[in-house]
Design an enzyme around this catalytic site. Structure first.
Site, short mmCIF file in Angstrom:
data_model
loop_
_atom_site.label_atom_id
_atom_site.label_comp_id
_atom_site.label_asym_id
_atom_site.label_seq_id
_atom_site.Cartn_x
_atom_site.Cartn_y
_atom_site.Cartn_z
N GLY A 191 -25.13 17.48 -40.76
CA GLY A 191 -23.51 17.68 -40.94
C GLY A 191 -22.50 16.62 -41.89
O GLY A 191 -22.87 15.60 -42.29
N GLN A 245 -14.90 11.65 -42.46
CA GLN A 245 -15.98 10.78 -42.86
C GLN A 245 -15.58 10.48 -44.09
O GLN A 245 -16.60 9.05 -44.57
CB GLN A 245 -17.83 11.02 -42.85
N CYS A 271 -25.77 9.29 -37.26
CA CYS A 271 -24.14 9.50 -37.54
C CYS A 271 -23.98 8.36 -39.24
O CYS A 271 -24.86 7.38 -38.94
CB CYS A 271 -23.40 9.34 -36.61
N LEU A 272 -24.33 9.23 -39.87
CA LEU A 272 -23.96 8.42 -40.93
C LEU A 272 -22.59 7.32 -41.13
O LEU A 272 -23.16 6.84 -42.15
CB LEU A 272 -22.99 10.24 -42.14
N HIS A 313 -21.03 17.87 -32.63
CA HIS A 313 -20.53 16.30 -33.23
C HIS A 313 -19.46 16.38 -34.22
O HIS A 313 -18.61 15.35 -34.32
CB HIS A 313 -21.37 15.38 -33.88
N GLU A 314 -19.46 17.12 -35.13
CA GLU A 314 -18.35 16.97 -36.28
C GLU A 314 -17.70 17.04 -35.94
O GLU A 314 -16.42 17.15 -36.10
CB GLU A 314 -19.14 18.69 -37.19
N HIS A 331 -15.87 14.80 -34.61
CA HIS A 331 -14.85 13.68 -35.66
C HIS A 331 -13.90 13.57 -36.54
O HIS A 331 -12.43 12.56 -36.86
CB HIS A 331 -15.84 13.36 -37.24
O1 GNR Z 1 -27.38 14.00 -40.11
C1 GNR Z 1 -26.86 14.12 -38.64
N1 GNR Z 1 -28.08 14.15 -38.18
C2 GNR Z 1 -27.72 14.69 -36.76
C3 GNR Z 1 -28.59 14.21 -35.66
C4 GNR Z 1 -28.34 14.08 -34.35
C5 GNR Z 1 -27.20 14.46 -34.22
C6 GNR Z 1 -25.73 14.92 -34.43
C7 GNR Z 1 -26.21 14.44 -35.97
S1 GNR Z 1 -25.26 14.64 -37.41
C8 GNR Z 1 -25.70 13.72 -38.55
C9 GNR Z 1 -24.43 13.38 -39.69
C10 GNR Z 1 -23.15 12.96 -39.16
O2 GNR Z 1 -22.99 11.61 -38.93
N2 GNR Z 1 -22.28 14.36 -39.31
O3 GNR Z 1 -21.00 13.50 -38.69
NI NI Z 2 -21.30 11.58 -37.27
#
Ligand code: GNR
Ligand code: NI
Length: 176
Positions: free
Chosen positions: A46, A51, A91-92, A133-134, A137
């Site tokens: 995601g 980001q 999270c990236l 999660h997104e 952000h």
């Molecule tokens: O790549 C991602 N893996 C992930 C694994 C578990 C819960 C959420 C994520 S999102 C993350 C990519 C990211 O940072 N998206 O904002």
């Molecule tokens: Ni993230």
């Protein structure tokens, strides 16, 4: 398409609240394509526009194993949240950190698609976690915000140290 640079915690730009997209035009579609390229290259499942320092409410996802199910949500709104699920999240924007986070297990979401058409979808499990999660952000929130202040400080220090080491290494390495 272009690969974009991903901001990293504790960059204050990750705290900016994204504004709704007014018109889904070619500029937005091009942003979606850049987000997907950046997400696949990272690799991640995601990515939110926040980001990559674009503060509009756009996110992309692909939880398929073979990276063949890209999904873009524009102006996403979570309409309902049910159940509880604990997932080890990463999270990236917080590289190398994985922590168990509690979220809703089942959600419904409304968003615009790439044609600007409103749609609703249900999500369970990893997809539901990833959408939450997104969406966080886009509101300037990171998964480390769910941890204790102490844990968050430790993560910040660890990332700052590893970035200092990266810079020191890059100064040593011969230019190419
Ligand atoms: O790549 C991602 N893996 C992930 C694994 C578990 C819960 C959420 C994520 S999102 C993350 C990519 C990211 O940072 N998206 O904002
Ligand atoms: Ni993230």
């Amino acid at each position: 398409m272009a690969k974009l640079t991903i901001l990293e915690f504790p960059d204050p730009r990750l705290r900016i609240k994204a504004v709704p997209v007014e018109v889904v035009d070619d500029k937005i579609r091009s942003l979606v394509s850049d987000l997907l390229e950046t997400m696949y290259e990272a690799p991640g499942i995601g990515l939110a526009a926040t980001q990559v320092d674009v503060h509009q409410r756009v996110l992309v996802l692909d939880i398929s194993e073979d990276k063949t199910a890209p999904l873009a949500l524009i102006n996403p709104e979570i309409l309902s949240l049910d159940g509880i699920e604990v997932t080890e999240e990463g999270c990236l924007s917080v590289p190398g950190v994985y922590e168990k986070i509690e979220r809703a297990e089942h959600i419904t979401v409304r968003a615009l698609d790439l044609d600007g058409k409103s749609m609703e979808m249900e999500a369970h499990g990893l997809l539901a976690v990833c959408i939450q999660h997104e969406c966080d952000h886009l509101d300037g929130k990171l998964f480390v915000d769910y941890l204790s202040e102490l844990k968050r400080q430790r993560i910040r220090k660890r990332l700052e140290k590893s970035r200092r080491l990266d810079v020191a290494e890059s100064l040593k390495a011969p230019a190419i």
